[in-house]
Each structure stands twice: as C-alpha cells, then as structure tokens.
Design a protein around this motif. Structure first.
Motif, PDB file in Angstrom:
ATOM      1  N   UNK A 108       0.827  -1.213   0.000  1.00 43.65           N
ATOM      2  CA  UNK A 108       0.000   0.000   0.000  1.00 43.65           C
ATOM      3  C   UNK A 108       0.863   1.266   0.000  1.00 43.65           C
ATOM      4  N   UNK A 109       1.967   1.230   0.746  1.00 40.92           N
ATOM      5  CA  UNK A 109       2.838   2.410   0.858  1.00 40.92           C
ATOM      6  C   UNK A 109       3.449   2.765  -0.499  1.00 40.92           C
ATOM      7  N   UNK A 110       3.787   1.749  -1.315  1.00 41.33           N
ATOM      8  CA  UNK A 110       4.363   2.011  -2.634  1.00 41.33           C
ATOM      9  C   UNK A 110       3.290   2.505  -3.615  1.00 41.33           C
ATOM     10  N   UNK A 111       2.082   1.945  -3.496  1.00 40.33           N
ATOM     11  CA  UNK A 111       0.963   2.351  -4.347  1.00 40.33           C
ATOM     12  C   UNK A 111       0.597   3.817  -4.098  1.00 40.33           C
ATOM     13  N   UNK A 112       0.630   4.219  -2.827  1.00 37.22           N
ATOM     14  CA  UNK A 112       0.127   5.550  -2.473  1.00 37.22           C
ATOM     15  C   UNK A 112       1.178   6.653  -2.579  1.00 37.22           C
ATOM     16  N   UNK A 113       2.442   6.266  -2.732  1.00 34.94           N
ATOM     17  CA  UNK A 113       3.441   7.334  -2.931  1.00 34.94           C
ATOM     18  C   UNK A 113       3.476   7.795  -4.395  1.00 34.94           C
ATOM     19  N   UNK A 114       2.735   7.079  -5.256  1.00 33.37           N
ATOM     20  CA  UNK A 114       2.654   7.428  -6.687  1.00 33.37           C
ATOM     21  C   UNK A 114       1.373   8.233  -6.962  1.00 33.37           C
ATOM     22  N   UNK A 115       1.283   8.875  -8.134  1.00 30.59           N
ATOM     23  CA  UNK A 115       0.028   9.538  -8.514  1.00 30.59           C
ATOM     24  C   UNK A 115      -1.113   8.518  -8.573  1.00 30.59           C
TER      25      UNK A 115
END
Length: 394
Positions: A235-242
């Motif tokens: 989730x942390x990698x998904x949400x650091x992106x646009x």
C-alpha cells in the motif's frame, strides 16, 4: 492468576493481556509504513526494503514454533519476562542499525521475540468457560489487532516527523514499561508438560498431523492473513505514486480505517447465537474476497482503498477469531502447542502473501497485488467449502 472456577478468568486479567498484546505485537508492524523512508535513507530499492516486512513475519513464525510451545513446559511469567528483555535488545539494534543486513537481522529477531500475545491467547482459552471462550479470545485478539493497526498509523506519523529510527527507539522504551507491568501485575501459571524440549516439539508435530480441525483452521488462517499482508505491505508504494503522492503518515492512517473492521470483528463471537461457526467463517472469507473488488476497481481513489481496508480487516479477523475458537474446543491441555501449529501456519501465510505481493508489485504493479490478494482469499474459501463438513464429522 485471578481465576474463579465457576466464573472463569476475570475481566481485569483479560484486559491486561489485551493491552500488553497490542503493545508487543505492534513491534512487528511499525516497519510497514516506514519502508519507503528506509528505502530512501539507505538508498536501496523498494523490493530490498520490503524484505524487512517479510523477515519480520518469518521471525514471528520461528518464534511461534520455537518459543510459544515452551508455555506448556515452563512458568509463563518467567518466560514472558525473559522474552521481553530480548524484544528490547532487538528494537535497540533496529534503532541504531546503519546497514541493510543489520536491519534484516534485527527485523528477524523482533519478529521472533514479539510472540508474547500468543502466550496470552491460550491462557484466555484455557481459563475461560466454553460460553465465554470466544468473547474472551475476541477481547485479547482485539487488543492484539488494534496494536497491529494503530502501529501502522503511529509508525507513519512518527516516521514523517522524527524519522524511521525514532519509532523503533520509542518502541524499545515501551517494552520497558510492559516488562514492569508483567512483573508487577501478571500472576504465575503452572506448566502442564513435564517432558524434554525435543518431546515437546515432537508433540507439536503430532498435533499438526492428527487434528483435522486444526489443519483446516490453520490453512484458512494462513490464506486470509496472506491476503491482508499483500495489501498492507504494498500500500505504501501504491500511495506514494500519482494520483495520491502520499507520505508515510497518510498510509499509516489507513490503520485507523482497519481498526473499524477490527472492532467489529471482536464482536463476531456473539453471532454464534444465530449462526453456526462454519457459516460465520464462510461469510468472513467471502468478505475478504469482496474487499479486493473495492481495492482493485476503486484502487485509484481514497474511498475505494478505505472500504477495501475495512472489509479485509473485518473478514480476516472474524475468520481468525472463529478459527481459534474452533480448535480451542479440542479437548486437550496442549493449548500453547495447538496455538503454535495454527499461528506458525498463519504467519507463514502472511510471509508468503508479503513476498508474492512484492514480486507482483515489481511485475504488474497494483493489479498484480490485487490478483495475489484475491487468490489467497479464494483458496481459503475453497478449502473451507470442501473440507469443513468432513472435518467436523471426523
């Protein structure tokens, strides 16, 4: 231990175990919203940083396998106090580690030593009447679960304000307070196994081979937890992106959304008045699978992810409490060993979910993660439908 033979275990002891469970289990999950910060600080890839979560869960599985059965052999209070000292040392190492291999080793040790809640759950089961068993397990599990979910929220905020190392330093300080609370407030409980450590471990293997109810519960638990770990690790990698471009504190705050599902799951035992245990587990696994629909189709929106997180936590924790209620009804004094078989399986499932989700993220990003998470839920559901009636008749 404050026990009344007619009323079961006192609520004071249950609440104490619930609070301590939350504080100790949190050590395993502070890292999840901090992985991007660690990756940046140590200048390593996201995939390399995500192994910290995998190793923590593998460590927890090892601790469950090698330490928790000792609750049947040794005085539990002394075992818990020694273990807390080791937790403290592992967290300090994590705080001051400056190389990736040190973080890996410290994470493995944090996982291996943070197994104290799994010594508390059998106490709650062992000393509760059959009528109170699921509600008392539910209360201890609520503390444990809130620890898991709030740790992500707190870890994200502390990491963003003071850096990721501060979180592990604070956690080490909390373990000192927990040690004092256990020393002063937790009475002793006598062991119920007199054989050698080897015989103890052989009996764990024997239970795993000969108890169909335990085998099915363990597989269902592993698949459900693997599904949840697939979500929270990536989730942390998904949400650091646009379109989000979110920091660790925002990702950590999703733990609060999960807490809604967790608190609802704590009351699942009350449903046994209206539904049998297997039907509750069926509905719980369907909720886990359904959560991935929101996570996938609305995964680019905050509301979609929030609903997905609430549902996956509700489904996983409801099935978890019912699984434990199921195998603790087996007439045996080997409560810690029964719990060992289940929880080792549970965290192997979590490690597998984390590992496969990190690979899926590299290869196919968010859709790949959703496929992994949904597949775990489906496998748990198929096993339940095919085997639950056969197991109960055995």
């Amino acid at each position: 231990m404050q026990v009344n033979s007619s009323n079961g275990i006192s609520r004071t002891v249950i609440w104490l175990m619930a609070i301590i469970s939350g504080l100790v289990v949190a050590n395993n999950y502070y890292n999840q919203p901090l992985l991007a910060l660690i990756s940046e600080d140590l200048k390593v890839s996201e995939s390399a940083a995500s192994r910290i979560s995998v190793l923590t869960q593998i460590g927890y599985a090892l601790g469950l396998l090698l330490i928790v059965p000792l609750g049947d052999k040794f005085f539990r209070k002394k075992l818990i106090l020694i273990d807390l000292f080791l937790v403290f040392g592992s967290l300090l190492w994590m705080t001051f580690a400056d190389q990736l291999w040190m973080l890996y080793a410290a994470s493995l040790l944090i996982g291996a030593t943070s197994v104290i809640p799994q010594l508390f759950v059998p106490i709650a089961a062992e000393l509760s009447t059959d009528k109170e068993k699921s509600s008392n397990i539910g209360l201890v599990m609520s503390g444990l679960l809130l620890g898991i979910l709030l740790s992500r929220f707190i870890g994200g905020i502390v990491g963003e304000i003071w850096g990721w190392r501060a979180m592990f330093g604070i956690a080490a300080g909390l373990m000192v307070l927990v040690w004092l609370a256990v020393y002063k407030m937790l009475p002793e409980l006598h062991p119920n196994f007199k054989g050698t450590y080897r015989e103890l471990m052989q009996s764990v293997i024997h239970l795993a081979r000969t108890q169909p109810i335990l085998q099915l519960a363990s597989f269902r638990g592993a698949m459900a937890f693997g599904s949840m770990c697939a979500l929270f690790t990536t989730l942390v990698f998904h949400m650091e992106k646009p379109p989000f471009n979110a920091g660790s504190s925002v990702v950590g705050s999703f733990g609060l959304a999960g807490a809604v599902g967790a608190l609802a799951a704590a009351k699942v035992g009350a449903l046994q008045k209206y539904l049998d245990l297997n039907r509750i587990i069926l509905y719980s696994l369907l909720i886990v699978i359904g959560s991935w629909g929101f996570t996938y189709f609305a995964g680019e929106t905050y509301w979609g992810l929030i609903v997905g997180v609430i549902l996956v936590d509700l489904g996983v924790q409801s099935s978890h409490i019912m699984n434990q209620t199921n195998y603790f009804l087996i007439k045996s004094n080997a409560v810690n060993r029964l719990n060992t078989v289940y929880m080792v399986s549970y965290f192997i499932g979590g490690s597998l979910g984390t590992w496969l989700a990190s690979i899926a993220w590299q290869k196919a990003q968010w859709p790949g993660v959703c496929f992994v998470g949904a597949t775990f839920g489906v496998l748990g559901l198929i096993a339940h439908i095919v085997f639950c009636n056969k197991v109960n008749k055995a």
